[in-house]
Design an enzyme around this catalytic site. Structure first.
Site, PDB file in Angstrom:
ATOM      1  N   ASN A 154       0.768  -1.131  -0.170  1.00 23.83           N
ATOM      2  CA  ASN A 154       0.017  -0.072  -0.033  1.00 23.83           C
ATOM      3  C   ASN A 154       0.856   1.209   0.054  1.00 23.83           C
ATOM      4  O   ASN A 154       0.653   2.343  -0.492  1.00 23.83           O
ATOM      5  CB  ASN A 154      -0.949   0.033   1.260  1.00 23.83           C
ATOM      6  CG  ASN A 154      -0.283  -0.035   2.512  1.00 23.83           C
ATOM      7  OD1 ASN A 154       0.583  -0.619   2.655  1.00 23.83           O
ATOM      8  ND2 ASN A 154      -1.081   0.534   3.533  1.00 23.83           N
ATOM      9  N   GLY A 230       1.895  -5.903   7.267  1.00 19.57           N
ATOM     10  CA  GLY A 230       1.120  -6.663   6.501  1.00 19.57           C
ATOM     11  C   GLY A 230      -0.160  -6.963   7.058  1.00 19.57           C
ATOM     12  O   GLY A 230      -0.715  -6.367   8.138  1.00 19.57           O
ATOM     13  N   THR A 234      -1.910 -12.635   7.684  1.00 20.59           N
ATOM     14  CA  THR A 234      -0.351 -13.199   7.501  1.00 20.59           C
ATOM     15  C   THR A 234       0.306 -13.083   8.652  1.00 20.59           C
ATOM     16  O   THR A 234       1.341 -13.754   8.763  1.00 20.59           O
ATOM     17  CB  THR A 234       0.211 -12.297   6.108  1.00 20.59           C
ATOM     18  OG1 THR A 234      -0.802 -12.184   5.473  1.00 20.59           O
ATOM     19  CG2 THR A 234       1.443 -12.958   5.699  1.00 20.59           C
ATOM     20  N   GLU A 252       3.615  -5.382  12.189  1.00 22.44           N
ATOM     21  CA  GLU A 252       2.727  -4.113  12.134  1.00 22.44           C
ATOM     22  C   GLU A 252       1.461  -4.701  11.352  1.00 22.44           C
ATOM     23  O   GLU A 252       1.955  -4.851  10.067  1.00 22.44           O
ATOM     24  CB  GLU A 252       3.626  -3.156  11.443  1.00 22.44           C
ATOM     25  CG  GLU A 252       4.607  -2.459  12.267  1.00 22.44           C
ATOM     26  CD  GLU A 252       4.339  -1.745  13.331  1.00 22.44           C
ATOM     27  OE1 GLU A 252       3.277  -1.283  13.646  1.00 22.44           O
ATOM     28  OE2 GLU A 252       5.105  -1.647  14.354  1.00 22.44           O
ATOM     29  N   CYS A 286      -3.156   1.700   6.455  1.00 15.10           N
ATOM     30  CA  CYS A 286      -3.671   0.947   7.584  1.00 15.10           C
ATOM     31  C   CYS A 286      -4.364   1.951   8.605  1.00 15.10           C
ATOM     32  O   CYS A 286      -4.675   1.612   9.680  1.00 15.10           O
ATOM     33  CB  CYS A 286      -2.552   0.364   8.282  1.00 15.10           C
ATOM     34  SG  CYS A 286      -1.129   1.278   8.503  1.00 15.10           S
TER      35      CYS A 286
HETATM   36  P1  NAP Z   1      -0.307  -9.224   3.288  1.00 17.36           P
HETATM   37  O1  NAP Z   1      -1.023  -9.962   2.276  1.00 17.36           O
HETATM   38  O2  NAP Z   1      -0.084  -9.878   4.587  1.00 17.36           O
HETATM   39  O3  NAP Z   1       1.127  -9.133   2.523  1.00 17.36           O
HETATM   40  C1  NAP Z   1       2.420  -8.542   3.400  1.00 17.36           C
HETATM   41  C2  NAP Z   1       3.698  -8.783   2.736  1.00 17.36           C
HETATM   42  O4  NAP Z   1       3.893 -10.184   3.341  1.00 17.36           O
HETATM   43  C3  NAP Z   1       3.769  -9.046   1.535  1.00 17.36           C
HETATM   44  O5  NAP Z   1       5.278  -8.750   1.093  1.00 17.36           O
HETATM   45  C4  NAP Z   1       3.445 -10.472   1.091  1.00 17.36           C
HETATM   46  O6  NAP Z   1       4.093 -10.886  -0.101  1.00 17.36           O
HETATM   47  C5  NAP Z   1       4.027 -10.924   2.449  1.00 17.36           C
HETATM   48  N1  NAP Z   1       3.567 -12.456   2.507  1.00 17.36           N
HETATM   49  C6  NAP Z   1       2.552 -13.089   2.331  1.00 17.36           C
HETATM   50  N2  NAP Z   1       2.683 -14.436   2.763  1.00 17.36           N
HETATM   51  C7  NAP Z   1       3.499 -14.486   3.554  1.00 17.36           C
HETATM   52  C8  NAP Z   1       4.464 -15.630   3.749  1.00 17.36           C
HETATM   53  N3  NAP Z   1       3.940 -16.658   4.161  1.00 17.36           N
HETATM   54  N4  NAP Z   1       5.636 -15.551   4.527  1.00 17.36           N
HETATM   55  C9  NAP Z   1       6.378 -14.240   4.382  1.00 17.36           C
HETATM   56  N5  NAP Z   1       5.905 -13.228   3.737  1.00 17.36           N
HETATM   57  C10 NAP Z   1       4.417 -13.330   3.363  1.00 17.36           C
HETATM   58  O7  NAP Z   1      -0.510  -7.595   3.143  1.00 17.36           O
HETATM   59  P2  NAP Z   1      -0.890  -6.723   2.274  1.00 17.36           P
HETATM   60  O8  NAP Z   1      -2.213  -7.234   1.630  1.00 17.36           O
HETATM   61  O9  NAP Z   1       0.403  -6.708   1.316  1.00 17.36           O
HETATM   62  O10 NAP Z   1      -1.007  -5.381   2.638  1.00 17.36           O
HETATM   63  C11 NAP Z   1      -2.222  -4.932   3.313  1.00 17.36           C
HETATM   64  C12 NAP Z   1      -2.383  -5.104   4.807  1.00 17.36           C
HETATM   65  O11 NAP Z   1      -1.074  -4.509   5.566  1.00 17.36           O
HETATM   66  C13 NAP Z   1      -3.358  -4.492   5.263  1.00 17.36           C
HETATM   67  O12 NAP Z   1      -4.010  -5.404   6.398  1.00 17.36           O
HETATM   68  C14 NAP Z   1      -2.884  -3.217   6.180  1.00 17.36           C
HETATM   69  O13 NAP Z   1      -3.502  -2.686   7.444  1.00 17.36           O
HETATM   70  C15 NAP Z   1      -1.370  -3.821   6.639  1.00 17.36           C
HETATM   71  N6  NAP Z   1      -0.616  -2.690   6.886  1.00 17.36           N
HETATM   72  C16 NAP Z   1      -0.128  -2.388   8.194  1.00 17.36           C
HETATM   73  C17 NAP Z   1       0.503  -1.410   8.207  1.00 17.36           C
HETATM   74  C18 NAP Z   1       1.165  -0.982   9.835  1.00 17.36           C
HETATM   75  O14 NAP Z   1       1.955  -0.206   9.795  1.00 17.36           O
HETATM   76  N7  NAP Z   1       0.274  -1.475  10.931  1.00 17.36           N
HETATM   77  C19 NAP Z   1       1.018  -0.469   7.494  1.00 17.36           C
HETATM   78  C20 NAP Z   1       0.671  -0.979   6.233  1.00 17.36           C
HETATM   79  C21 NAP Z   1      -0.140  -1.862   5.936  1.00 17.36           C
HETATM   80  P3  NAP Z   1       3.314 -11.021  -1.310  1.00 17.36           P
HETATM   81  O15 NAP Z   1       2.197  -9.808  -1.301  1.00 17.36           O
HETATM   82  O16 NAP Z   1       4.062 -10.754  -2.412  1.00 17.36           O
HETATM   83  O17 NAP Z   1       2.596 -12.356  -1.329  1.00 17.36           O
END
Ligand code: NAP
Length: 485
Positions: A154, A230, A234, A252, A286
């Site tokens: 994002n 993420g 996850t 996070e 987020c």
């Molecule tokens: P995500 O699907 O959980 O993915 C986050 C990262 O983790 C990506 O690089 C993803 O790779 C990787 N990943 C997925 N499965 C994994 C595994 N088994 N092992 C290791 N890495 C793995 O999240 P997203 O859809 O990218 O992002 C949106 C989420 O992030 C929302 O829930 C948002 O609230 C959260 N977020 C939180 C913050 C904070 O600071 N709290 C900031 C920004 C976003 P791939 O995508 O390449 O599969």
């Protein structure tokens, strides 16, 4: 598909194809077209990255503070020099308006490096004299070795560098993986690091899916810590894989943040900022205030005004300056967000504006959604309990402060809250009682990089930012020296 755009790994200071020769499509969400291909890495690439990092660690951890800081400062400066190209890549990868990337996010990536280049020199360790025992204790803060940084799509370069900069500043070597959906600016960072004189192998970027490249990072025994941003699901998986290995872990995760508007607020500021906190980056931050609670005396007026302002937003191609809302990052995410319109109807909520896909003439294949305001009757509904992560906000009234505190906390997340009021006593009462890691009063998303950042409950474990990040990326070792009096 253009053959030109190939997003490669960056290992030991060189761009490299994935060892498996497997590739993923890079899709431009603004038109749904394939624009290039991305290295789909696996454990062999992660192993190569770890081997490079392991060799580099000796050099980097012994580089003087001054040299380390100077290299990080140069990386920040070079990000700024490449602002235009990085912003184009970020916008094309993610669907976010180009102006947002250029004016806010890429500059923040530069600031991340500059900030930690300077913060590392202020990172003092503690010492305690054991009076009467003739001993002195001091704490060494040593780098962990090789650390893994995994970031989402994002705010791609902004969050990628938010992890990498403190990890490097603390003397670690890094294996970093961006989201497969937004790999381009991370890829460009490799060249920037070479130009800034970062020794080879200190930063290694592994592209590809979470289930392959990411999972291999979690499992690699030489990676001593994982800093992950993420989704909560996850994050749960990451914690399960990492815990038995006793790696350090920072999570996070997602949010479902309350945006609380009291009748005594500065109404125009609250209204204008609420439009921002609801729909900035298509609601894919987020920290977006996706649950809006408005005090009863101003509820009807606020509802009318918010709907009117929302209708003025312009959904359009991300490259155009007049587009305030760009495209959703991917087709699956677009479909997931749209499915919540049906959830709202099933739950008896009222869609006040928006409510479906948006068509952008000339870009019919793009993933566009109308900014949507939904009036809900209760906080106990899926619309208010699940993170949608799109341009959809819910609205409901409240009568008393006690009721509001219950509503704000009645959710499994605890990332951030925004409070609009002129009453200082109320501000303090609420700030203490709302369970989340970040609270903004009469503003939203104002960040000072020295402050701790992170969530409570299912929004995460640990804190990033400032000294918290440097603490995470170092191991404190206490040395007790006895002396003869
Ligand atoms: P995500 O699907 O959980 O993915 C986050 C990262 O983790 C990506 O690089 C993803 O790779 C990787 N990943 C997925 N499965 C994994 C595994 N088994 N092992 C290791 N890495 C793995 O999240 P997203 O859809 O990218 O992002 C949106 C989420 O992030 C929302 O829930 C948002 O609230 C959260 N977020 C939180 C913050 C904070 O600071 N709290 C900031 C920004 C976003 P791939 O995508 O390449 O599969």
């Amino acid at each position: 598909m253009s053959d030109q755009l190939q997003i490669l790994n960056f290992i030991n200071g060189q761009y490299a194809e994935p060892l498996s020769n497997e590739w993923l499509d890079n899709v431009n969400p603004a038109d749904g077209q394939i624009s290039g291909k991305i290295a789909n890495s696996n454990s062999a690439d992660v192993q190569a990255a770890c081997a490079a990092a392991s060799t580099a660690f000796d050099v980097w951890s012994n580089t003087t503070l001054e040299q380390r800081s100077s290299i990080l400062m140069k990386i920040g400066n070079l990000i700024e020099v490449n602002l235009e190209a990085l912003s184009v890549a970020e916008s094309e990868d993610s669907g976010k308006p180009f102006a947002r990337a250029r004016d806010l996010e890429i500059p923040r990536a530069a600031s991340n490096f500059r900030f930690f280049a300077s913060a590392i020199s202020q990172f003092a360790s503690e010492s305690h004299e054991s009076i009467g025992l003739n001993a002195i204790n001091f704490t060494l803060r040593q780098p962990l070795g090789i650390v893994g940084c995994i970031s989402p799509w994002n705010l791609p370069l902004y969050l990628f560098t938010w992890k990498i900069a403190p990890a490097l500043a603390a003397g670690n070597c890094v294996i970093a993986k961006p989201s497969e959906l937004t790999p381009r600016t991370a890829g460009m960072l490799g060249e920037i690091c070479n130009s800034a004189g970062l020794p080879v192998g200190v930063l290694n970027i592994v592209q590809g899916t979470g289930s392959s490249a990411g999972q291999a990072m979690l499992e690699h025994p030489e990676i001593k810590a994982i800093s992950f941003t993420g989704g909560t699901a996850t994050g749960e998986h990451v914690a399960r894989v990492v815990a038995p290995q006793f790696k350090k872990l920072s999570l996070e995760l997602g949010g479902k943040n309350p945006n609380i508007i009291f009748a005594d607020c500065n109404y125009q500021r609250a209204l204008a900022t609420t439009v921002q906190s609801s729909f900035a980056n298509q609601g894919q931050i987020c920290l977006c205030g996706s649950r809006i609670f408005v005090e009863a005396p101003i509820y009807e007026q606020f509802k009318t005004d918010l709907v009117a302002r929302t209708k003025e937003l312009n959904v359009g191609h991300p490259s155009l300056p007049e587009s305030t809302i760009g495209a959703m990052v991917s087709r699956p995410h677009y479909e997931k967000v749209l499915s919540y319109m049906g959830v709202a109807i099933d739950e008896g909520a009222s869609i006040l504006c928006g409510g479906g896909p948006a068509t952008v003439p000339g870009y019919e294949g793009g993933f566009y959604i109308q900014p949507t305001v939904i009036e809900v009757r209760t906080n106990q509904c899926r619309m208010n309990q699940e993170e949608i992560f799109g341009p959809i906000v819910t609205l409901m009234p409240f009568d008393t402060e006690a009721e509001l505190i219950e509503l704000a906390n009645d959710v499994r997340y605890g990332l951030s809250a925004t409070i609009w009021t002129r009453d200082l006593d109320r501000t303090m009462r609420l700030s203490k009682k709302i369970d989340c890691g970040v609270i903004w009063v009469n503003t939203w998303l104002m960040r000072d990089l020295r402050t701790p950042f992170g969530g409570m409950k299912n929004s995460g474990v640990g804190r990033e930012g400032g000294l918290e990040a440097l603490r995470f990326f170092t191991e404190p070792k206490n040395i007790c020296v006895a002396f003869e009096a």
